[in-house]
Scaffold this motif. Structure first.
Motif, PDB file in Angstrom:
ATOM      1  N   ALA A 143       0.814  -1.219   0.000  1.00 27.47           N
ATOM      2  CA  ALA A 143       0.000   0.000   0.000  1.00 27.47           C
ATOM      3  C   ALA A 143       0.845   1.265   0.000  1.00 27.47           C
ATOM      4  N   GLN A 144       1.909   1.294   0.783  1.00 30.81           N
ATOM      5  CA  GLN A 144       2.715   2.515   0.848  1.00 30.81           C
ATOM      6  C   GLN A 144       3.392   2.798  -0.482  1.00 30.81           C
ATOM      7  N   GLU A 145       3.792   1.746  -1.164  1.00 33.35           N
ATOM      8  CA  GLU A 145       4.404   1.901  -2.483  1.00 33.35           C
ATOM      9  C   GLU A 145       3.405   2.459  -3.486  1.00 33.35           C
ATOM     10  N   ALA A 146       2.174   1.934  -3.485  1.00 33.16           N
ATOM     11  CA  ALA A 146       1.149   2.400  -4.426  1.00 33.16           C
ATOM     12  C   ALA A 146       0.697   3.815  -4.108  1.00 33.16           C
ATOM     13  N   ALA A 147       0.740   4.191  -2.822  1.00 35.42           N
ATOM     14  CA  ALA A 147       0.256   5.508  -2.410  1.00 35.42           C
ATOM     15  C   ALA A 147       1.149   6.640  -2.897  1.00 35.42           C
ATOM     16  N   VAL A 148       2.313   6.312  -3.436  1.00 36.98           N
ATOM     17  CA  VAL A 148       3.184   7.330  -4.015  1.00 36.98           C
ATOM     18  C   VAL A 148       2.490   8.025  -5.190  1.00 36.98           C
ATOM     19  N   VAL A 149       1.622   7.289  -5.899  1.00 37.61           N
ATOM     20  CA  VAL A 149       0.935   7.824  -7.075  1.00 37.61           C
ATOM     21  C   VAL A 149      -0.197   8.738  -6.622  1.00 37.61           C
ATOM     22  N   SER A 150      -0.148   9.979  -7.044  1.00 39.15           N
ATOM     23  CA  SER A 150      -1.164  10.951  -6.651  1.00 39.15           C
ATOM     24  C   SER A 150      -2.469  10.720  -7.406  1.00 39.15           C
ATOM     25  N   GLN A 151      -3.549  11.313  -6.927  1.00 36.27           N
ATOM     26  CA  GLN A 151      -4.875  11.249  -7.551  1.00 36.27           C
ATOM     27  C   GLN A 151      -5.391   9.819  -7.649  1.00 36.27           C
ATOM     28  N   LEU A 152      -4.986   8.983  -6.715  1.00 40.35           N
ATOM     29  CA  LEU A 152      -5.442   7.598  -6.678  1.00 40.35           C
ATOM     30  C   LEU A 152      -5.662   7.203  -5.224  1.00 40.35           C
ATOM     31  N   THR A 153      -6.853   6.716  -4.912  1.00 39.82           N
ATOM     32  CA  THR A 153      -7.169   6.271  -3.558  1.00 39.82           C
ATOM     33  C   THR A 153      -6.717   4.820  -3.404  1.00 39.82           C
ATOM     34  N   VAL A 154      -5.786   4.589  -2.494  1.00 42.84           N
ATOM     35  CA  VAL A 154      -5.212   3.255  -2.293  1.00 42.84           C
ATOM     36  C   VAL A 154      -5.800   2.641  -1.028  1.00 42.84           C
ATOM     37  N   ILE A 155      -6.452   1.495  -1.170  1.00 45.61           N
ATOM     38  CA  ILE A 155      -7.073   0.807  -0.044  1.00 45.61           C
ATOM     39  C   ILE A 155      -6.241  -0.427   0.296  1.00 45.61           C
ATOM     40  N   PRO A 156      -5.614  -0.457   1.476  1.00 45.86           N
ATOM     41  CA  PRO A 156      -4.825  -1.635   1.861  1.00 45.86           C
ATOM     42  C   PRO A 156      -5.731  -2.732   2.422  1.00 45.86           C
ATOM     43  N   VAL A 157      -5.666  -3.908   1.847  1.00 37.42           N
ATOM     44  CA  VAL A 157      -6.498  -5.011   2.324  1.00 37.42           C
ATOM     45  C   VAL A 157      -5.607  -6.177   2.741  1.00 37.42           C
ATOM     46  N   ARG A 158      -6.013  -6.858   3.795  1.00 35.79           N
ATOM     47  CA  ARG A 158      -5.238  -7.990   4.310  1.00 35.79           C
ATOM     48  C   ARG A 158      -5.883  -9.333   3.989  1.00 35.79           C
ATOM     49  N   SER A 159      -7.149  -9.317   3.622  1.00 36.36           N
ATOM     50  CA  SER A 159      -7.824 -10.569   3.290  1.00 36.36           C
ATOM     51  C   SER A 159      -8.952 -10.283   2.311  1.00 36.36           C
ATOM     52  N   LEU A 160      -9.396 -11.346   1.649  1.00 34.61           N
ATOM     53  CA  LEU A 160     -10.528 -11.222   0.735  1.00 34.61           C
ATOM     54  C   LEU A 160     -11.776 -10.784   1.483  1.00 34.61           C
ATOM     55  N   ARG A 161     -11.966 -11.295   2.683  1.00 32.78           N
ATOM     56  CA  ARG A 161     -13.146 -10.911   3.470  1.00 32.78           C
ATOM     57  C   ARG A 161     -13.108  -9.424   3.816  1.00 32.78           C
ATOM     58  N   ASP A 162     -11.940  -8.912   4.203  1.00 37.19           N
ATOM     59  CA  ASP A 162     -11.824  -7.476   4.496  1.00 37.19           C
ATOM     60  C   ASP A 162     -12.188  -6.645   3.272  1.00 37.19           C
ATOM     61  N   ALA A 163     -11.726  -7.081   2.094  1.00 36.21           N
ATOM     62  CA  ALA A 163     -12.028  -6.350   0.862  1.00 36.21           C
ATOM     63  C   ALA A 163     -13.529  -6.341   0.594  1.00 36.21           C
ATOM     64  N   CYS A 164     -14.189  -7.470   0.802  1.00 34.94           N
ATOM     65  CA  CYS A 164     -15.634  -7.549   0.556  1.00 34.94           C
ATOM     66  C   CYS A 164     -16.414  -6.697   1.549  1.00 34.94           C
ATOM     67  N   LEU A 165     -16.029  -6.737   2.820  1.00 32.38           N
ATOM     68  CA  LEU A 165     -16.718  -5.921   3.820  1.00 32.38           C
ATOM     69  C   LEU A 165     -16.550  -4.441   3.511  1.00 32.38           C
ATOM     70  N   HIS A 166     -15.364  -4.052   3.018  1.00 34.78           N
ATOM     71  CA  HIS A 166     -15.131  -2.654   2.649  1.00 34.78           C
ATOM     72  C   HIS A 166     -16.007  -2.262   1.459  1.00 34.78           C
ATOM     73  N   LEU A 167     -16.044  -3.108   0.444  1.00 31.17           N
ATOM     74  CA  LEU A 167     -16.802  -2.775  -0.766  1.00 31.17           C
ATOM     75  C   LEU A 167     -18.306  -2.752  -0.515  1.00 31.17           C
ATOM     76  N   SER A 168     -18.764  -3.548   0.437  1.00 32.14           N
ATOM     77  CA  SER A 168     -20.196  -3.551   0.760  1.00 32.14           C
ATOM     78  C   SER A 168     -20.566  -2.474   1.766  1.00 32.14           C
ATOM     79  N   GLY A 169     -19.570  -1.762   2.301  1.00 32.18           N
ATOM     80  CA  GLY A 169     -19.825  -0.679   3.234  1.00 32.18           C
ATOM     81  C   GLY A 169     -19.989  -1.107   4.673  1.00 32.18           C
ATOM     82  N   GLU A 170     -19.790  -2.390   4.992  1.00 33.38           N
ATOM     83  CA  GLU A 170     -19.970  -2.867   6.364  1.00 33.38           C
ATOM     84  C   GLU A 170     -18.792  -2.512   7.259  1.00 33.38           C
TER      85      GLU A 170
END
Length: 514
Positions: A143-170
């Motif tokens: 995530a820190q490496e990707a965050a170097v790029v401006s105008q891009l929101t970088v979401i750090p995820v540790r698991s598939l479940r975390d990614a799904c909960l984030h995308l569903s807004g939970e």
């Protein structure tokens, strides 16, 4: 049922946005991947199936077809796992329809759903931004490496479940804050080099002077001397007198390390100039890069810094000869059937060698045990064309006892760096807008326009050319080095003493290779 998400493919130092289309149809359960995937991408089917189940979701018992578009670009690596899993869950209505709008996902999945880091995250993040995507889901370690790029929101995820909960807004994950360029805490630099200093070196004043010239003009150097004379110690301190990396240079260096898989543990931008010391058993491919999907070699990992080749004659002839193009062009091009890959390779080469196999030819304290034939074979492992590309030939004598026991009287790296910075500012003003505005990069027209000689200097150069039997390339190298010496003295014209010092750094052309 149909859905599409974005992943990122890696081609050399560049990323390309890939639209991953998922179709879930009735029929016997299957999972087919099309769109020119390699074996590592095809293996994603089993990882994705296990990760989805072990993350607490139901894997659809459908006929699943995944198309990676554009289909004419070969996809390789494990970074498509996360977007494939999210695309399947989206098509199965497990995720809301808008969840992955203007979003790309990159990451490898473990069987338990953990998201693992991948290489090449920085160029992938640039590709996502160029595609017009606003959000990028990445492994937390990247995530820190990707965050170097401006105008891009970088979401750090540790698991598939975390990614799904984030995308569903939970359970919303906070985006990674972009690093500040002046903030060392976000840097991938190491403090190991900070302990090295030119002041540590006792004696060898003329060698330190030559390395100052090399740093000021970007010149390559050959250190020749007996074992224990301090060649390696001197070379390791060359980066300490080089100017800090600019932000543009940091991005270039970080991209190379990211693509090679050496950037994930660093995080953020690399701020210190690389210092690479490959062993003499390295192959030509390891030195310049290669592979079915080409990877950067040592000359590219040294981009922006120093490549140190110790025991130069011990390297294979093939490895040494492939150095000629990177030294001349500051880039490496590796051609494959599907594409040609170009990696940057602008570095200062410092090579070290003994004067003979035993190391004591010409020594005043230990006799040489080598025969003339052994000495000749040893020295001629370095070809004339390669030797011509080494601007400075520096003899490193044995350190005297009085220098070792005497007080430290040398200049610090910080003091020398100030002179180097001033000389480089003069060159930057001389070559405005160039990516490599240093004297070592002058072409023949630049040499004619920028290397004006005084009458005495012109006569001296004419005599040196005849006496030393210099090649045309060596002639130009002398002029470039003399121009750097003049810049260090803030002189607009090359004087005789500038040229005399430059000529002495080519004396090995005759003395050791005649």
């Amino acid at each position: 049922m149909y859905a599409h998400v974005y992943g990122i493919a890696l081609l050399g130092l560049h990323g390309i946005a890939v639209q991953v289309e998922l179709d879930l149809a009735n029929g016997l359960p299957s999972f087919d991947l099309v769109g020119l995937p390699d074996s590592s991408v095809r293996e994603a089917k089993d990882r994705v199936r296990a990760a989805v189940r072990n993350s607490g979701f139901e894997f659809p018992l459908k006929r699943i077809t995944a198309n990676l578009a554009p289909a004419n670009v070969r996809k390789e690596g494990s970074g498509f796992d996360l977007c494939l899993a999210l695309g399947i869950l989206l098509a199965a209505d497990t995720l809301p329809e808008h969840a992955l709008r203007e979003t790309a996902a990159v990451g490898e999945l473990a069987l338990d759903g953990t998201v693992r880091p991948v290489r090449g995250m920085l160029p992938m993040a640039f590709a996502a931004r160029e595609q017009g995507l606003r959000t990028l889901l990445v492994p937390a370690e990247n995530a820190q490496e990707a965050a170097v790029v401006s105008q891009l929101t970088v979401i750090p995820v540790r698991s598939l479940r975390d990614a799904c909960l984030h995308l569903s807004g939970e359970r919303v994950i906070a985006p990674m804050a972009p690093p500040c360029y002046g903030d060392d805490s976000a840097s991938g630099s190491s403090d190991a080099g900070e302990a090295l200093d030119f002041a540590d070196i006792k004696g060898q004043h003329h060698v330190k002077r030559a390395l100052e010239i090399a740093a000021a003009g970007g010149h390559n150097a050959l250190l020749l001397g007996p074992p224990g004379s301090g060649k390696t110690m001197l070379a390791k301190r060359l980066p300490t007198i080089l100017p800090p990396l600019t932000e543009e240079e940091s991005l270039e260096v970080t991209q190379v390390y990211s693509v090679s898989g050496k950037g994930a543990h660093l995080g953020g931008l690399i701020r210190t100039r690389p210092f690479r010391t490959p062993h003499h058993t390295i192959s030509a491919g390891g030195l310049i890069g290669g592979g079915t999907i080409p990877q950067p070699g040592e000359v590219s990992l040294a981009h922006g810094g120093v490549l140190f080749l110790d025991e130069l004659p011990e390297f294979s002839k093939g490895a040494l000869e492939v150095l000629r193009q990177p030294l001349e062009d500051a880039r490496v091009t590796i051609s494959r059937t599907q594409a040609a890959f170009t990696f940057p390779s602008r570095f200062v080469l410092v090579a070290a060698m003994n004067p003979c196999p035993c190391g004591y030819f010409g020594s005043d304290f230990k006799p040489c045990t080598c025969s003339p034939a052994q000495i000749s074979r040893y020295r001629h492992k370095i070809s004339g064309p390669l030797l011509d590309r080494l601007d400075l030939h520096i003899e490193v004598p044995r350190v005297k006892h009085e220098d070792l026991v005497g007080p430290v009287d040398g200049e610090t790296s910080a003091t020398v760096r100030q002179r180097v910075l001033l000389a480089r500012e003069i060159q930057r003003a001389r070559f405005p807008g160039r990516p490599f505005p240093l004297n070592a990069g002058m072409n023949p027209a630049d040499t004619r326009d920028c290397c004006s000689l005084s009458a005495d200097a012109a006569a001296l150069l004419r005599d040196a050319f005849d006496l030393l039997g210099l090649s045309a390339r060596a002639y130009e190298r002398i002029l470039k080095v003399a121009r750097t010496i003049a810049d260090l003295e803030i002189s607009s014209e090359i004087q005789a003493h500038h040229l005399a010092e430059a000529v002495q750094y080519r004396s090995l052309d005759r003395k050791y290779w005649e």
